[in-house]
Design an enzyme around this catalytic site. Structure first.
Site, short mmCIF file in Angstrom:
data_model
loop_
_atom_site.label_atom_id
_atom_site.label_comp_id
_atom_site.label_asym_id
_atom_site.label_seq_id
_atom_site.Cartn_x
_atom_site.Cartn_y
_atom_site.Cartn_z
N TYR A 140 42.12 47.41 38.57
CA TYR A 140 40.79 46.16 39.24
C TYR A 140 39.83 47.59 39.06
CZ TYR A 140 42.33 42.17 42.23
OH TYR A 140 43.02 41.26 42.43
N LYS A 185 56.15 45.02 35.57
CA LYS A 185 56.58 43.83 34.05
C LYS A 185 57.12 45.03 33.16
CE LYS A 185 56.29 40.36 31.09
NZ LYS A 185 57.11 38.95 31.66
N ASP A 218 57.11 37.09 36.68
CA ASP A 218 57.44 35.66 35.76
C ASP A 218 58.33 35.40 36.48
OD1 ASP A 218 58.87 37.51 34.33
OD2 ASP A 218 58.03 36.57 32.78
N ASP A 242 47.72 40.13 43.49
CA ASP A 242 46.53 39.42 44.17
C ASP A 242 47.18 37.34 43.73
OD1 ASP A 242 44.12 38.40 44.42
OD2 ASP A 242 43.50 38.33 42.35
N ASP A 246 48.56 34.38 46.87
CA ASP A 246 48.09 33.47 46.25
C ASP A 246 49.21 31.97 46.41
OD1 ASP A 246 45.70 33.79 46.75
OD2 ASP A 246 44.40 32.29 45.23
C1 IPM Z 1 41.76 38.96 46.90
C2 IPM Z 1 40.59 38.68 47.08
C3 IPM Z 1 40.17 39.70 45.92
C4 IPM Z 1 40.78 40.43 45.18
C5 IPM Z 1 39.06 39.13 45.38
C6 IPM Z 1 37.77 38.26 46.69
C7 IPM Z 1 38.17 40.26 44.90
O1 IPM Z 1 41.28 37.93 45.67
O2 IPM Z 1 41.71 40.01 48.94
O3 IPM Z 1 43.03 38.28 47.48
O4 IPM Z 1 41.37 40.15 44.32
O5 IPM Z 1 41.43 41.86 45.46
MG MG Z 2 42.99 37.07 45.95
#
Ligand code: IPM
Ligand code: MG
Length: 368
Positions: A140, A185, A218, A242, A246
């Site tokens: 990042y 990884k 993975d 990240d 999700d």
């Molecule tokens: C999160 C989001 C952010 C990230 C984006 C909005 C930059 O996806 O907080 O997970 O990738 O960290």
């Molecule tokens: Mg995110």
């Protein structure tokens, strides 16, 4: 006792859910004798439109002077990824400037929300995991380059960056079920080999009571949805965290349900639901505010040192869910979905109602 809290609604549904998170925060703190002063500021796309910068100086100065920051979400189709100035830069700069290297993303699922998860109910029962994502390093923040047909993003970590986040995660594991899964990884990446080495050393030296396990990212992605109950605390680098969080949101029933806390060395933190700005839902009053409200509860616990108020707010969210106040992302077929504001009101009602009972509540795993 008085605290200044910076409120950065941001874009899309951000302001709608943050407004309710802020109201429930003020109320929960007041019920525990603490006064909160809220101050709003711009971040993300709306900040670009009004000031040209996704993180105006004023906003950063406010965040630095505040006890904590409550944030909604940033981004939207008006600000495309190929633009030179982007909303996401504001959020990344804020995390970095405040030194918030540990991002806590707890994942549990309330029984009322179980039918909304695509996973089978028997997989979900009793899930209680915490992802600790490294937040200020890795790919990042590495150098980025574009030369004609070639692009480059550098991923680098120092041992010190790995060590501090592993220590933080091990501390949480120690207060929970004492199991730490470090995700990397290492079969491909040099940063991951360093990550594994440092994690092993830190745990062997200072956390002998914590069981450390290494998983490749993975394989972890698969295990998360195959056997989510097998995890206690997961610690991983920025990009893996990240993606995995999700994915973990499907374990929580909806991404709208999950809160997060970003912490550094001191008590100041940044609290935001893990969902994005959801431009398609914005302005319709239907977004799920529970993730934002639960983030406010984390703020009470981690930045203000008010575990009782935090737990009261979490219990109030549970009560609202038990009453069946479910927004459209978790309502399921055949149930009339609640509006954002109805969900917020249900939490406020439950907060007021439950106050005398709060001493009976058990402490949540995260702070035991
Ligand atoms: C999160 C989001 C952010 C990230 C984006 C909005 C930059 O996806 O907080 O997970 O990738 O960290
Ligand atoms: Mg995110």
């Amino acid at each position: 006792m008085r605290h200044l809290i910076a409120v950065l609604g941001g874009d899309g549904i951000g302001p709608e859910v943050t407004e309710l998170a802020a109201r429930t925060l003020v109320e929960a703190a007041a019920l525990h004798g603490v006064k909160i002063e809220l101050q709003e500021a711009l971040i993300g796309g709306c900040a670009i439109d009004q000031t040209g910068s996704p993180l105006p100086e004023e906003t950063l100065a406010l965040c630095r002077s505040a006890s904590a920051v409550l944030l909604g979400a940033v981004g939207g189709p008006q600000w495309p990824p190929e633009a030179r100035v982007r909303p996401e830069q504001g959020l990344l700069a804020l995390r970095r400037e405040l030194g918030l290297f540990a991002n806590l993303r707890p994942v549990t699922i309330h029984p009322m929300v179980v039918p909304s998860s695509p996973l089978r109910p028997e997989l979900l029962r009793g899930v209680d995991l915490l992802v600790v994502r490294e937040l200020t390093g890795g790919i990042y923040f590495g150098a980025k380059k574009r030369e004609g047909d070639r692009a480059e993003d550098v991923c680098s970590y120092t041992a010190a960056e790995i060590e501090r986040v592993v220590r933080a995660a091990a501390g949480y594991a120690r207060a929970r079920r004492r199991k730490l899964t470090s995700v990397d990884k290492a079969n491909v990446l040099e940063t991951s080999r360093l990550w594994r080495e440092v994690a092993t050393r830190v745990i062997e030296t200072d956390f002998p009571d914590v069981r450390l396990e290494h998983q490749l990212v993975d394989s972890c992605a698969m295990q998360l949805v195959r056997a989510p109950r097998s995890f206690d605390v997961i610690v991983t680098e920025n990009l893996f965290g990240d993606v995995l969080t999700d994915e973990a949101a499907v374990i929580g029933g909806s991404i709208g349900m999950l809160p997060s806390a970003s912490l550094g060395d001191g008590p100041r933190g940044l609290y935001e639901p893990i969902h994005g700005s959801a431009p398609g839902l914005a302005g319709r009053g239907v977004a799920n505010p529970y993730g934002a409200i639960l983030s406010a509860a984390m703020l009470l616990r981690h930045s203000l040192g008010l575990p009782g108020a935090a737990w009261a707010l979490e219990a109030a969210v549970s009560a609202a869910l038990e009453e069946g106040v479910l927004t459209e992302d978790v309502a399921g077929p055949g149930r009339h979905p609640a509006a954002t504001r109805e969900a917020g009101s249900a939490v406020l009602r439950a907060l007021r109602r439950a106050l005398p009972d709060r001493s009976r509540h058990e402490m949540p795993m995260e702070e035991r």
